[in-house]
Design a protein around this motif. Structure first.
Motif, short mmCIF file in Angstrom:
data_model
loop_
_atom_site.label_atom_id
_atom_site.label_comp_id
_atom_site.label_asym_id
_atom_site.label_seq_id
_atom_site.Cartn_x
_atom_site.Cartn_y
_atom_site.Cartn_z
N ILE A 132 0.75 -1.27 0.01
CA ILE A 132 0.05 0.08 -0.14
C ILE A 132 0.89 1.36 -0.11
O ILE A 132 0.49 2.29 -0.43
CB ILE A 132 -0.80 0.07 1.13
N GLN A 136 0.54 5.14 -1.86
CA GLN A 136 0.22 6.31 -0.88
C GLN A 136 1.59 7.35 -1.36
O GLN A 136 1.21 8.42 -1.62
CB GLN A 136 0.98 6.03 0.36
N TYR A 140 1.21 10.75 -3.18
CA TYR A 140 1.85 11.96 -2.41
C TYR A 140 2.55 12.86 -3.70
O TYR A 140 2.64 14.07 -3.73
CB TYR A 140 2.82 11.53 -1.39
N GLN A 143 0.63 15.19 -5.35
CA GLN A 143 -0.03 15.93 -4.47
C GLN A 143 -1.34 15.65 -4.45
O GLN A 143 -2.10 16.84 -4.36
CB GLN A 143 0.19 17.60 -5.10
N GLN A 144 -1.74 14.54 -4.53
CA GLN A 144 -3.12 14.24 -4.25
C GLN A 144 -3.20 13.27 -2.94
O GLN A 144 -3.20 11.75 -3.29
CB GLN A 144 -3.76 13.52 -5.37
N VAL A 145 -3.29 13.76 -1.94
CA VAL A 145 -3.40 12.70 -0.72
C VAL A 145 -4.84 12.28 -0.37
O VAL A 145 -5.11 12.88 0.65
CB VAL A 145 -2.69 13.60 0.35
N PHE A 146 -5.08 11.41 -1.22
CA PHE A 146 -6.75 11.04 -1.09
C PHE A 146 -6.55 9.90 -0.24
O PHE A 146 -5.35 8.96 0.21
CB PHE A 146 -7.12 10.86 -2.43
N PRO A 147 -7.59 9.29 0.40
CA PRO A 147 -7.65 8.08 0.98
C PRO A 147 -7.62 6.95 0.41
O PRO A 147 -8.16 6.84 -0.63
CB PRO A 147 -9.23 8.10 1.79
N VAL A 148 -6.65 6.03 0.62
CA VAL A 148 -6.44 4.70 -0.15
C VAL A 148 -6.25 3.59 1.08
O VAL A 148 -5.67 3.86 1.96
CB VAL A 148 -5.22 4.75 -0.93
N PHE A 149 -7.27 2.60 0.83
CA PHE A 149 -7.30 1.69 1.85
C PHE A 149 -7.41 0.28 1.09
O PHE A 149 -8.01 0.03 0.12
CB PHE A 149 -8.84 1.76 2.72
N ASP A 150 -6.77 -0.64 1.90
CA ASP A 150 -7.07 -1.91 1.51
C ASP A 150 -8.59 -2.56 1.77
O ASP A 150 -9.08 -2.18 2.78
CB ASP A 150 -6.30 -3.21 2.49
#
Lengths: 172, 328
Positions: A132, A136, A140, A143-150
């Motif tokens: 993951i 991330q 970064y 410059q798009q620090v969006f939520p990213v989850f498993d």
């Protein structure tokens, strides 16, 4: 119309994810795959998947799954119009999921700018090829620090966490 | 009857004034109370203004930015704290809007009163020292291999070189271990090759998982030594919440810190989240390398769109519909 859009490549789990939280099984527009997608799955969505959830005041929140194949990308903007936000699912088992992530972020750039996006990495149970942290770092650098989850698209709790994160992005 | 809210109207037509009067009277029978046009415009909780009339425009100039406004016009618009109403005002629509706003504003006022009463302006935050969390961080930074053992709870083996750990403990048992005082735990330094031997047939997982959990559970509002409540920081990535323990406030903190830097003091003030939870979040995020230090008002991840009250209400109802047991 109040709607949340589920997007992502073929086989990422959009239909499954919608079905995990919706009140009725998604109504689909699936046909048998005849192109390279047949190597990924037997059927694919050609127009949209549709289902909904109903809020306590009777308001329906429509859940739309876009077709995964990019030859149907004209449907993406039609379906996304006036949507609340985007749930983007990426198949971690794909040979180049970062490229797919970049592609979809670009394809929905205007919609994301106006609303928000949350990213779910599916099929983590069958692939640990791409940690993951790679996704991330990729976000970064853009410059798009969006939520990213498993996520497991079959898991109601996982999809709920995705939606809650999307609401947090929209609220703040 | 519940507390009444102050409503100020300006520039409305005679017909619209009658609709407002009728709506507030009908709502009063349902315990939704408004005091209309009593006092200064700046002290009102809610304004109904015809933005096309001269007196309405003047009232807008006198109003405060944070006041909720129902703006009546021929071309209604929506924005943060603004709800547009079509002229002439429809009684049913106004009743529905006033009822929802009453509930929202009442809840906000109650929360503000509670926060003022229970949270001091500046909170003293203690330093987190001599805890298992400190030792785990040190093990990671110094790339040590460690065996942790305590009575009646499973052992933990940590490989700081490869950032992983092995244990048979479940989350509940790990939380019990984290709550122990250091003198109840025994530590053994191991040689790097020993980890593979000891971890055989155990669940090997990322060290980050346990560091996050330890940060959230062990910190108890105490800040890691050498860190400041006033230094701005932000997140370079969201925590992986689907695979980590979290509370609802963590999503709010992450959403803000993903977009812009803030100090812990600013975060607590802006969000209303208790300082102890902000500190727990900071410690945990720091331990898993998610924190970067920046100053200024750089707003990353796209511009923030102000959400109207209606949208905020909709998002609350969606969150309620998709509630997660124990979290929302």
């Amino acid at each position: 119309m109040d709607k949340i859009i589920f997007a992502g490549p073929v086989g990422a789990g959009k239909t499954t994810a919608i079905g995990s939280i919706s009140e009725i099984p998604p109504v689909g527009t699936d046909v048998t795959c005849t192109d390279e997608s047949a190597q990924i799955k037997e059927k694919t969505t050609v127009a949209m998947d549709y289902s909904y959830i109903t809020l306590d005041d009777g308001t329906r929140i429509h859940l739309y799954g876009t077709p995964g194949q990019d030859r149907f990308d004209f449907m993406w903007q039609i379906l996304a119009k006036d949507g609340i936000g985007l749930v983007l699912l990426i198949n971690r088992d794909h040979p180049d999921p970062l490229h797919q992530l970049g592609f979809y972020l670009n394809a929905f750039a205007d919609f994301i700018q106006e609303t928000g996006v949350v990213i779910g990495l599916t099929k983590s149970d069958i692939s640990d090829k791409h940690d993951i942290s790679k996704f991330q770092d990729f976000l970064y650098e853009r410059q798009q620090v969006f939520p990213v989850f498993d996520v497991d698209a079959r898991s109601e709790d996982d999809i709920k966490v995705l939606v809650h994160a999307l609401l947090a992005v929209l609220n703040h | 009857m519940s507390d009444k809210l102050k409503l100020f109207s300006a520039g409305l037509t005679e017909q619209d004034n009658m609709v407002v009067s009728t709506a507030t009277k009908l709502l009063s029978y349902d315990d939704v109370g408004f005091i209309v046009n009593d006092g200064e415009i700046s002290k009102a909780h809610l304004l109904i203004i015809d933005e096309d009339s001269p007196s309405g425009k003047q009232a807008l100039r006198q109003s405060r930015a944070g006041q909720v406004k129902l703006l009546v016009s021929s071309k209604p618009k929506m924005a943060k704290n603004i709800i547009g109403l079509q002229r002439p005002i429809d009684l049913s629509t106004l009743k529905s809007v006033l009822k929802k706003l009453y509930a929202t504003l009442h809840a906000q006022l109650s929360t503000q009163k509670l926060n003022t009463a229970t949270q001091p302006k500046t909170e003293a935050v203690m330093e987190l020292k001599d805890s298992l969390f400190n030792i785990l961080i040190e093990t990671k930074l110094k790339k040590r291999v460690l065996h942790i053992t305590c009575d009646e709870l499973p052992d933990i083996f940590i490989d700081g070189c490869n950032q992983c750990l092995a244990t048979t403990a479940n989350e509940s048992e790990l939380e019990k271990i984290f709550s122990l005082a250091l003198d109840q735990i025994t530590f053994y330094k191991l040689k790097p090759k020993s980890f593979a031997v000891h971890s055989n047939e155990m669940n090997v997982q990322s060290l980050h998982n346990i560091l996050w959990l330890a940060g959230i559970r062990c910190s108890k509002g105490r800040l890691l030594p050498g860190h400041s409540l006033d230094k701005p920081f932000r997140l370079k990535a969201w925590p992986n919440f689907t695979r980590s323990s979290f509370i609802a406030e963590h999503l709010k903190l992450a959403a803000i810190l993903a977009k812009q830097p803030m100090s812990m003091h600013q975060l607590a003030e802006t969000t209303g989240v208790k300082m102890a939870e902000v500190v727990n979040f900071y410690n945990a995020a720091l331990a898993v390398d998610l924190i970067i230090y920046e100053q200024g008002n750089k707003n990353l991840s796209g511009k923030s769109q102000p959400r109207s009250l209606q949208q905020q209400g909709l998002f609350s109802r969606i969150a309620k519909r998709l509630s997660l047991k124990g979290i929302f």
